[in-house]
Scaffold this active site. Sequence first.
Site, PDB file in Angstrom:
ATOM      1  CB  CYS A  87      -0.973  -0.069   1.178  1.00 44.90           C
ATOM      2  SG  CYS A  87      -2.349   1.074   0.998  1.00 44.90           S
ATOM      3  CG  HIS A 196      -3.298  -3.702   3.452  1.00 46.43           C
ATOM      4  ND1 HIS A 196      -2.318  -3.011   4.131  1.00 46.43           N
ATOM      5  CD2 HIS A 196      -4.006  -2.770   2.776  1.00 46.43           C
ATOM      6  CE1 HIS A 196      -2.427  -1.723   3.881  1.00 46.43           C
ATOM      7  NE2 HIS A 196      -3.447  -1.545   3.054  1.00 46.43           N
ATOM      8  CD  GLU A 198      -0.599  -5.565   6.038  1.00 43.91           C
ATOM      9  OE1 GLU A 198      -0.436  -6.120   4.944  1.00 43.91           O
ATOM     10  OE2 GLU A 198      -0.915  -4.359   6.149  1.00 43.91           O
TER      11      GLU A 198
END
Lengths: 222, 78
Positions: A87, A196, A198
């Site tokens: 990002c 993302h 994560e």
Amino acid sequence: MKFGVIVFPGSNCDQDCFNVVKDVLKQPVEYIWHADTKLDHFDCLMLPGGFSYGDYLRTGAIARFSPIMDSVKKFSEKGRGLIIGICNGFQILTEAGLLPGALQRNKDLRFICKPVELKVQNHKTKFTKKCKPGQILNIPIAHGEGNYTCDEKTLRELKKNKQIVFTYHKENPNGSMASIAGIINKKGNVLGLMPHPERASEAVLGSEDGLFILRSILSSRK
Amino acid sequence: MAKVKIYVTHKKGILDPQGKTVETALKSLGYKNVSDVHIGKYIELEIEGRDVKQQVKEMCEKLLSNPIIEQYRFEVET
């Protein structure tokens, strides 16, 4: 495998990255403040999401001049370790010239925060070797400036060199050229992506597909 | 001391999402004769010393604009 999460003023996904590496991947991880310059003992650098320097001027435009970025550049040139920009991290890598192109305002101007389907376009990179060809990953996006833009020549090169690693599947949420969601450098050691991983690495969060990417990174050192 | 006015706009041919949206809004207000709306940035600064133009050019290329998607022009007032 030693991970480093680079923290810029305004990063806000640094703790999520740290948590996934430490508690899910069970690997050693350290925060690296943007004013530091020593990176030699890391195997993988993560540039997390957020709003570095308030996204003033352009996203990533000021962060790319942080002291750490010279070291990140050298780290990528040495080619010993891997760099993943997520990002805002992707935006910083493009501003710094470590990845080609630019990320500009989403086509419909809205900040988009939702799970999307990603298609793995190149499963032979160090970041995707655990994926199957053409695999669909369910990973969230959360950005206002994810509209990937480059000139025609760059786009041809990206396609020719198989540097387009992820594209948005079916729906293109932000107007990105060729539905690009993530690209890799020519050398194959720097990946930038808007989604993302994560935030999609634990079942409790609704998807564990991010682990295909993170575990690929891990296996690249074995 | 010179005063510099810098204008950063989208390159021709690069999609300008803000310009397009504002153009649609203007048209919906009845200004059907409007076209080619572009939104950019305006930056002002004061600078001392010589080689002002050269320095401002460098600033624009390094930081103030992203040459991949943007173009710039500037005026120097002494």
